[in-house]
Design an enzyme around this catalytic site. Structure first.
Site, PDB file in Angstrom:
ATOM      1  N   HIS A 256      51.735  40.665  66.928  1.00 14.95           N
ATOM      2  CA  HIS A 256      51.358  41.935  67.560  1.00 14.95           C
ATOM      3  C   HIS A 256      49.852  42.105  67.462  1.00 14.95           C
ATOM      4  CE1 HIS A 256      51.323  46.190  68.629  1.00 14.95           C
ATOM      5  NE2 HIS A 256      52.533  45.971  69.106  1.00 14.95           N
ATOM      6  N   ASP A 307      60.323  43.720  70.411  1.00 19.56           N
ATOM      7  CA  ASP A 307      61.102  42.960  71.386  1.00 19.56           C
ATOM      8  C   ASP A 307      62.086  41.979  70.750  1.00 19.56           C
ATOM      9  OD1 ASP A 307      60.128  43.962  73.864  1.00 19.56           O
ATOM     10  OD2 ASP A 307      58.243  42.898  73.527  1.00 19.56           O
TER      11      ASP A 307
HETATM   12  C1  LIG Z   1      56.188  45.489  73.396  1.00 26.30           C
HETATM   13  C2  LIG Z   1      55.216  44.464  73.160  1.00 26.30           C
HETATM   14  O1  LIG Z   1      54.405  44.228  74.005  1.00 26.30           O
HETATM   15  S1  LIG Z   1      55.238  43.664  71.675  1.00 26.30           S
HETATM   16  C3  LIG Z   1      54.542  42.054  72.022  1.00 26.30           C
HETATM   17  C4  LIG Z   1      55.496  41.238  72.826  1.00 26.30           C
HETATM   18  N1  LIG Z   1      54.983  39.883  73.063  1.00 26.30           N
HETATM   19  C5  LIG Z   1      55.473  38.816  72.429  1.00 26.30           C
HETATM   20  O2  LIG Z   1      56.370  38.891  71.587  1.00 26.30           O
HETATM   21  C6  LIG Z   1      54.894  37.501  72.839  1.00 26.30           C
HETATM   22  C7  LIG Z   1      54.553  36.629  71.631  1.00 26.30           C
HETATM   23  N2  LIG Z   1      53.435  37.177  70.911  1.00 26.30           N
HETATM   24  C8  LIG Z   1      52.156  36.991  71.340  1.00 26.30           C
HETATM   25  O3  LIG Z   1      51.912  36.319  72.334  1.00 26.30           O
HETATM   26  C9  LIG Z   1      51.030  37.657  70.584  1.00 26.30           C
HETATM   27  O4  LIG Z   1      51.382  37.805  69.222  1.00 26.30           O
HETATM   28  C10 LIG Z   1      50.627  39.007  71.195  1.00 26.30           C
HETATM   29  C11 LIG Z   1      50.320  38.851  72.678  1.00 26.30           C
HETATM   30  C12 LIG Z   1      51.742  40.018  71.041  1.00 26.30           C
HETATM   31  C13 LIG Z   1      49.401  39.541  70.462  1.00 26.30           C
HETATM   32  O5  LIG Z   1      48.402  38.698  70.808  1.00 26.30           O
HETATM   33  P1  LIG Z   1      46.920  38.695  70.195  1.00 26.30           P
HETATM   34  O6  LIG Z   1      46.622  39.890  69.427  1.00 26.30           O
HETATM   35  O7  LIG Z   1      46.024  38.378  71.332  1.00 26.30           O
HETATM   36  O8  LIG Z   1      47.011  37.502  69.199  1.00 26.30           O
HETATM   37  P2  LIG Z   1      46.673  36.012  69.564  1.00 26.30           P
HETATM   38  O9  LIG Z   1      47.494  35.560  70.727  1.00 26.30           O
HETATM   39  O10 LIG Z   1      45.195  35.895  69.668  1.00 26.30           O
HETATM   40  O11 LIG Z   1      47.205  35.302  68.274  1.00 26.30           O
HETATM   41  C14 LIG Z   1      46.446  35.084  67.081  1.00 26.30           C
HETATM   42  C15 LIG Z   1      46.944  33.787  66.466  1.00 26.30           C
HETATM   43  O12 LIG Z   1      48.320  33.903  66.130  1.00 26.30           O
HETATM   44  C16 LIG Z   1      49.094  32.996  66.897  1.00 26.30           C
HETATM   45  N3  LIG Z   1      50.254  33.693  67.389  1.00 26.30           N
HETATM   46  C17 LIG Z   1      50.331  34.999  67.770  1.00 26.30           C
HETATM   47  N4  LIG Z   1      51.555  35.272  68.167  1.00 26.30           N
HETATM   48  C18 LIG Z   1      52.277  34.141  68.063  1.00 26.30           C
HETATM   49  C19 LIG Z   1      53.614  33.812  68.332  1.00 26.30           C
HETATM   50  N5  LIG Z   1      54.437  34.721  68.807  1.00 26.30           N
HETATM   51  N6  LIG Z   1      54.021  32.555  68.105  1.00 26.30           N
HETATM   52  C20 LIG Z   1      53.187  31.624  67.611  1.00 26.30           C
HETATM   53  N7  LIG Z   1      51.884  31.881  67.327  1.00 26.30           N
HETATM   54  C21 LIG Z   1      51.446  33.136  67.565  1.00 26.30           C
HETATM   55  C22 LIG Z   1      48.215  32.582  68.059  1.00 26.30           C
HETATM   56  O13 LIG Z   1      48.550  31.317  68.574  1.00 26.30           O
HETATM   57  C23 LIG Z   1      46.849  32.613  67.423  1.00 26.30           C
HETATM   58  O14 LIG Z   1      46.705  31.447  66.639  1.00 26.30           O
HETATM   59  P3  LIG Z   1      45.284  30.716  66.528  1.00 26.30           P
HETATM   60  O15 LIG Z   1      44.356  31.730  65.902  1.00 26.30           O
HETATM   61  O16 LIG Z   1      45.583  29.535  65.666  1.00 26.30           O
HETATM   62  O17 LIG Z   1      44.898  30.379  67.921  1.00 26.30           O
HETATM   63  O1  LIG Z   2      51.289  48.178  71.611  1.00 25.92           O
HETATM   64  C1  LIG Z   2      51.358  47.071  72.117  1.00 25.92           C
HETATM   65  O2  LIG Z   2      50.382  46.315  72.306  1.00 25.92           O
HETATM   66  C2  LIG Z   2      52.666  46.523  72.543  1.00 25.92           C
HETATM   67  C3  LIG Z   2      53.832  47.266  72.000  1.00 25.92           C
HETATM   68  O3  LIG Z   2      54.263  47.066  70.884  1.00 25.92           O
HETATM   69  C4  LIG Z   2      54.420  48.308  72.825  1.00 25.92           C
HETATM   70  O4  LIG Z   2      53.948  48.548  73.940  1.00 25.92           O
HETATM   71  O5  LIG Z   2      55.426  48.911  72.394  1.00 25.92           O
END
Ligand SMILES: CC(=O)SCCNC(=O)CCNC(=O)[C@H](O)C(C)(C)COP(=O)(O)OP(=O)(O)OC[C@H]1O[C@@H](n2cnc3c(N)ncnc32)[C@H](O)[C@@H]1OP(=O)(O)O
Ligand SMILES: O=C([O-])CC(=O)C(=O)O
Length: 370
Positions: A256, A307
């Site tokens: 997150h 999620d």
């Molecule tokens: C309701 C919502 O929107 S909740 C979020 C729903 N989205 C997901 O579940 C998709 C999977 N999760 C992700 O893609 C990310 O954790 C996000 C998009 C939610 C947050 O992304 P950011 O804050 O941009 O984190 P970012 O993608 O830069 O990740 C930081 C590090 O953790 C890693 N990481 C983050 N999430 C994950 C994951 N789900 N699986 C594996 N590695 C991950 C990244 O690869 C990165 O590693 P690095 O520094 O070695 O390159």
């Molecule tokens: O806040 C965020 O970036 C994503 C999330 O968890 C939501 O929208 O519920």
């Protein structure tokens, strides 16, 4: 002037709707744990839109207004009938919601009374659109809202055509409470940017739906279920997840931008996933989820977000996988509308800057000389 990738940590607006401070999520100052245990989704809608919990009379008025505005215009139902049967469900919702504006005579009325009324219409008609879409693609007729006092109950009735059971209504209602608002997440930000041009609320919600659709945001709940189906058995969790991590693939439903020590909503969905699994005698999805959770948390320190466990909850409720993100949209419409109303009340165009990284001092070259 230097850019922050993904606007991480940038405070882009003030808001009095929801907050995340030290990992604690509140709606109008009330802890999400308290709301998850005690509030109905309709109370949360009222709380988000009007800043306080409703009295009994205020709640009943909102419930009756939601029912009064729940009929989707026939022209929009006909549009849904014309969609290809295998169309993406969030794309269908986005298109149908955009079309609602064409059949609302007050779509471009910018008064606050009209905007609140349109918020009620959207909150009532979005679930009806999703249910109609799901039925039409199966060759069934849409079902009118039964006019219950609960968005969750009306939706389940309209989806299945049958009286929903109490357990399913309560589970969906709690999921709707948990997903309702979340500070300046991507889709809410998109909604605020859109209406800050003083365009209409339908445009704002349409933008938000398109934004929620993506797998890094709301689309992750469906992607989690795709992953669980691919894993297939509890025994396959370890090799599957290890393989993904070795390939540096993302594990959907984990991580997150704001929560680094865990999403406070996930534990409620985890509990629901267990209780529903136990009740239905099918704990398979829960057990796979728990195993994946332990592994990803242990190996990567990444915690499940909202999620992750919602996927097994909705599957146990026998909701089709591609309706998970539309259901998120039913809930988040309450938060989007609250933010849109707040944006209109204290508006300024949202227009940040970009740090330019392209070429400089170039000259126009006539086409024949390129
Ligand atoms: C309701 C919502 O929107 S909740 C979020 C729903 N989205 C997901 O579940 C998709 C999977 N999760 C992700 O893609 C990310 O954790 C996000 C998009 C939610 C947050 O992304 P950011 O804050 O941009 O984190 P970012 O993608 O830069 O990740 C930081 C590090 O953790 C890693 N990481 C983050 N999430 C994950 C994951 N789900 N699986 C594996 N590695 C991950 C990244 O690869 C990165 O590693 P690095 O520094 O070695 O390159
Ligand atoms: O806040 C965020 O970036 C994503 C999330 O968890 C939501 O929208 O519920």
């Amino acid at each position: 002037m230097s850019a922050t990738k993904g606007l991480e940590g940038i405070v882009a607006t003030t808001s009095s709707i929801s907050s995340i401070v030290d990992g604690v999520l509140t709606y109008r100052g009330i802890d999400i744990d308290d709301l998850a245990e005690n509030a109905t989704f309709e109370e949360v809608i009222y709380l988000l839109w009007f800043g306080k919990l409703p009295t009994q009379a205020e709640l009943e008025k909102l419930q009756s207004d939601l029912n009064a505005y729940s009929k989707v215009p026939d022209a929009v139902i006909d549009l849904i009938r014309a969609f290809p049967k295998d169309v993406n469900s969030m794309a269908a919702l986005r298109t149908a919601v955009s079309a609602l504006a064409l059949y609302d005579a007050e779509a471009n009325d910018s008064s606050s009374e009209s905007n609140v009324r349109k918020a009620i219409k959207l909150q009532a008609q979005i679930p009806a659109i999703i249910a109609a879409f799901a039925r039409i693609r199966e060759g069934k007729e849409p079902v009118a809202s039964p006019g219950y006092s609960s968005v969750a109950a009306n939706f389940l009735f309209q989806l299945t055509g049958n009286e929903p059971d109490k357990v399913a209504i309560e589970a969906l209602d709690k999921a709707l409470v948990l997903h309702a608002d979340h500070e300046l997440n991507a889709s809410t930000f998109a909604a605020r940017v859109t209406v800050a041009t003083l365009t209409d609320i339908y445009s704002g919600i349409t933008s938000a739906i398109g934004t929620l659709k993506g797998p890094l945001h709301g689309g992750a709940n469906e992607a989690v279920m795709v992953m669980l189906e691919e894993i297939g058995t509890v025994e396959n969790v370890v090799p599957y997840i290890n393989g993904k991590l070795e390939r540096k693939d993302k594990i959907m439903g984990f991580g997150h931008r704001v929560y680094k020590n865990g999403d406070p909503r996930a534990k409620h969905l985890q509990k629901m996933s267990y209780e529903l699994g136990k009740l239905t005698g099918n704990l398979k999805w829960y057990e796979m989820s728990i195993k994946a959770d332990e592994l990803v948390t242990g190996l990567k320190g990444l915690k499940p977000n909202v999620d992750f466990y919602s996927a097994s909850v909705y599957t146990t409720l026998e909701i089709p996988r591609d309706l998970f993100t539309p259901i998120f949209a039913i809930s988040r419409t309450s938060g989007w509308a609250a933010h849109i109303l707040e944006q209109y009340e204290n508006n300024r165009l949202i227009r940040p800057r970009a740090e330019y990284t392209g070429p400089v001092n170039q000259k126009y070259i006539p086409i024949g000389q390129r």
